[in-house]
Design a protein around this motif. Structure first.
Motif, PDB file in Angstrom:
ATOM      1  N   ARG A 180       0.834  -1.208   0.000  1.00 31.89           N
ATOM      2  CA  ARG A 180       0.000   0.000   0.000  1.00 31.89           C
ATOM      3  C   ARG A 180       0.868   1.257   0.000  1.00 31.89           C
ATOM      4  O   ARG A 180       0.573   2.228  -0.696  1.00 31.89           O
ATOM      5  CB  ARG A 180      -0.940  -0.008   1.207  1.00 31.89           C
ATOM      6  N   TYR A 181       1.950   1.224   0.791  1.00 28.14           N
ATOM      7  CA  TYR A 181       2.825   2.398   0.833  1.00 28.14           C
ATOM      8  C   TYR A 181       3.598   2.561  -0.476  1.00 28.14           C
ATOM      9  O   TYR A 181       3.878   3.680  -0.905  1.00 28.14           O
ATOM     10  CB  TYR A 181       3.767   2.365   2.039  1.00 28.14           C
TER      11      TYR A 181
ATOM     12  N   PHE B 165      -2.901   5.084  14.231  1.00 26.73           N
ATOM     13  CA  PHE B 165      -2.476   6.426  13.824  1.00 26.73           C
ATOM     14  C   PHE B 165      -0.970   6.631  13.954  1.00 26.73           C
ATOM     15  O   PHE B 165      -0.321   7.118  13.033  1.00 26.73           O
ATOM     16  CB  PHE B 165      -3.220   7.489  14.628  1.00 26.73           C
ATOM     17  N   ASP B 166      -0.382   6.273  15.102  1.00 31.45           N
ATOM     18  CA  ASP B 166       1.050   6.505  15.312  1.00 31.45           C
ATOM     19  C   ASP B 166       1.887   5.750  14.287  1.00 31.45           C
ATOM     20  O   ASP B 166       2.878   6.272  13.763  1.00 31.45           O
ATOM     21  CB  ASP B 166       1.464   6.096  16.726  1.00 31.45           C
TER      22      ASP B 166
ATOM     23  N   VAL C 187       4.266   7.369   7.030  1.00 32.87           N
ATOM     24  CA  VAL C 187       4.198   8.523   6.135  1.00 32.87           C
ATOM     25  C   VAL C 187       5.487   9.336   6.253  1.00 32.87           C
ATOM     26  O   VAL C 187       6.007   9.835   5.258  1.00 32.87           O
ATOM     27  CB  VAL C 187       2.946   9.383   6.433  1.00 32.87           C
ATOM     28  N   ALA C 188       6.041   9.443   7.468  1.00 33.37           N
ATOM     29  CA  ALA C 188       7.318  10.139   7.653  1.00 33.37           C
ATOM     30  C   ALA C 188       8.429   9.442   6.873  1.00 33.37           C
ATOM     31  O   ALA C 188       9.318  10.102   6.327  1.00 33.37           O
ATOM     32  CB  ALA C 188       7.671  10.216   9.136  1.00 33.37           C
ATOM     33  N   LYS C 189       8.378   8.103   6.797  1.00 35.24           N
ATOM     34  CA  LYS C 189       9.367   7.363   5.997  1.00 35.24           C
ATOM     35  C   LYS C 189       9.234   7.723   4.522  1.00 35.24           C
ATOM     36  O   LYS C 189      10.240   7.901   3.822  1.00 35.24           O
ATOM     37  CB  LYS C 189       9.186   5.863   6.187  1.00 35.24           C
TER      38      LYS C 189
ATOM     39  N   GLY D  86       4.534  30.707  13.903  1.00 34.16           N
ATOM     40  CA  GLY D  86       3.588  29.627  13.683  1.00 34.16           C
ATOM     41  C   GLY D  86       4.142  28.293  14.157  1.00 34.16           C
ATOM     42  O   GLY D  86       5.156  28.238  14.873  1.00 34.16           O
ATOM     43  N   THR D  87       3.472  27.251  13.779  1.00 33.35           N
ATOM     44  CA  THR D  87       3.923  25.887  14.093  1.00 33.35           C
ATOM     45  C   THR D  87       4.015  25.100  12.793  1.00 33.35           C
ATOM     46  O   THR D  87       3.371  25.436  11.799  1.00 33.35           O
ATOM     47  CB  THR D  87       2.955  25.177  15.050  1.00 33.35           C
ATOM     48  N   SER D  88       4.823  24.075  12.807  1.00 35.66           N
ATOM     49  CA  SER D  88       4.949  23.192  11.650  1.00 35.66           C
ATOM     50  C   SER D  88       5.375  21.811  12.140  1.00 35.66           C
ATOM     51  O   SER D  88       5.798  21.655  13.279  1.00 35.66           O
ATOM     52  CB  SER D  88       5.963  23.737  10.645  1.00 35.66           C
ATOM     53  N   LEU D  89       5.254  20.854  11.253  1.00 36.73           N
ATOM     54  CA  LEU D  89       5.654  19.483  11.574  1.00 36.73           C
ATOM     55  C   LEU D  89       7.153  19.331  11.359  1.00 36.73           C
ATOM     56  O   LEU D  89       7.676  19.716  10.318  1.00 36.73           O
ATOM     57  CB  LEU D  89       4.914  18.492  10.675  1.00 36.73           C
ATOM     58  N   ARG D  90       7.862  18.808  12.335  1.00 40.81           N
ATOM     59  CA  ARG D  90       9.290  18.535  12.221  1.00 40.81           C
ATOM     60  C   ARG D  90       9.488  17.051  12.337  1.00 40.81           C
ATOM     61  O   ARG D  90       8.989  16.426  13.274  1.00 40.81           O
ATOM     62  CB  ARG D  90      10.063  19.278  13.293  1.00 40.81           C
ATOM     63  N   ILE D  91      10.200  16.467  11.401  1.00 42.96           N
ATOM     64  CA  ILE D  91      10.480  15.031  11.436  1.00 42.96           C
ATOM     65  C   ILE D  91      11.970  14.865  11.682  1.00 42.96           C
ATOM     66  O   ILE D  91      12.786  15.378  10.915  1.00 42.96           O
ATOM     67  CB  ILE D  91      10.073  14.359  10.115  1.00 42.96           C
ATOM     68  N   ARG D  92      12.331  14.142  12.763  1.00 48.34           N
ATOM     69  CA  ARG D  92      13.745  13.916  13.077  1.00 48.34           C
ATOM     70  C   ARG D  92      14.042  12.450  13.044  1.00 48.34           C
ATOM     71  O   ARG D  92      13.252  11.607  13.239  1.00 48.34           O
ATOM     72  CB  ARG D  92      14.086  14.467  14.454  1.00 48.34           C
TER      73      ARG D  92
END
Length: 162
Positions: free
Chosen positions: A10-11, A39-40, A46-48, A156-162
């Motif tokens: 699917r991914y 969800f997690d 999705v981050a991958k 503002g705020t934003s999504l950060r992926i580490r």
């Protein structure tokens, strides 16, 4: 519960959808919503995908830079070769060479203006330029508690992926 290989497939399908620039974001969101996961776990997967796409973008950026440099080198080489032919034709007094495929000729360029002293040119020949705010200087002043009418600090705020 879905099997791991089904989720992976699917991914992969999502990746194919993301590679299609004509597909609207709503279709991608629908496809993501249809993947049945917690969800997690879904967010991490999705981050991958995002990480993979960032790697692709970096590779594309480097290739663009490489090709732009190559283009610059080729254009300079062309300019050098044209200068060489021009100088050789000038030194031999030739104004035109008629070949089988090409005709080379030294000719006058279109007239252009050479500005000697911009300060003495009459105002009627000057084009006013729109001003531009120095937002970095404004931000620094606001951070030092200097009040400036018409502006404020926003954060503002934003999504950060580490």
């Amino acid at each position: 519960m879905s099997k791991l290989y089904e989720i992976s497939e699917r991914y992969k399908n999502i990746q194919v959808l993301l590679d299609n620039p004509e597909l609207p974001n709503e279709e991608i969101k629908k496809a993501l919503d249809n993947i049945g996961e917690e969800f997690d776990t879904k967010a991490e997967n999705v981050a991958k995908v995002i990480s993979s796409m960032n790697s692709d973008a970096d590779g594309i950026k480097k290739e663009i830079e490489r090709l732009q440099e190559r283009k610059r080198v080729v254009e300079n080489r062309v300019k050098g070769l044209k200068t060489y032919i021009y100088e050789q034709m000038q030194s031999t007094g030739k104004k035109k060479i008629k070949g089988i495929l090409f005709t080379l000729a030294i000719q006058k360029n279109a007239p252009s203006v050479n500005v000697i002293n911009e300060d003495v040119v009459p105002e009627q020949y000057k084009v006013p330029q729109p001003y531009k705010l120095d937002k970095k200087a404004i931000l620094e002043a606001l951070k030092q508690d200097i009040k400036i009418d018409g502006v404020e600090i926003k954060q503002g705020t934003s999504l950060r992926i580490r």
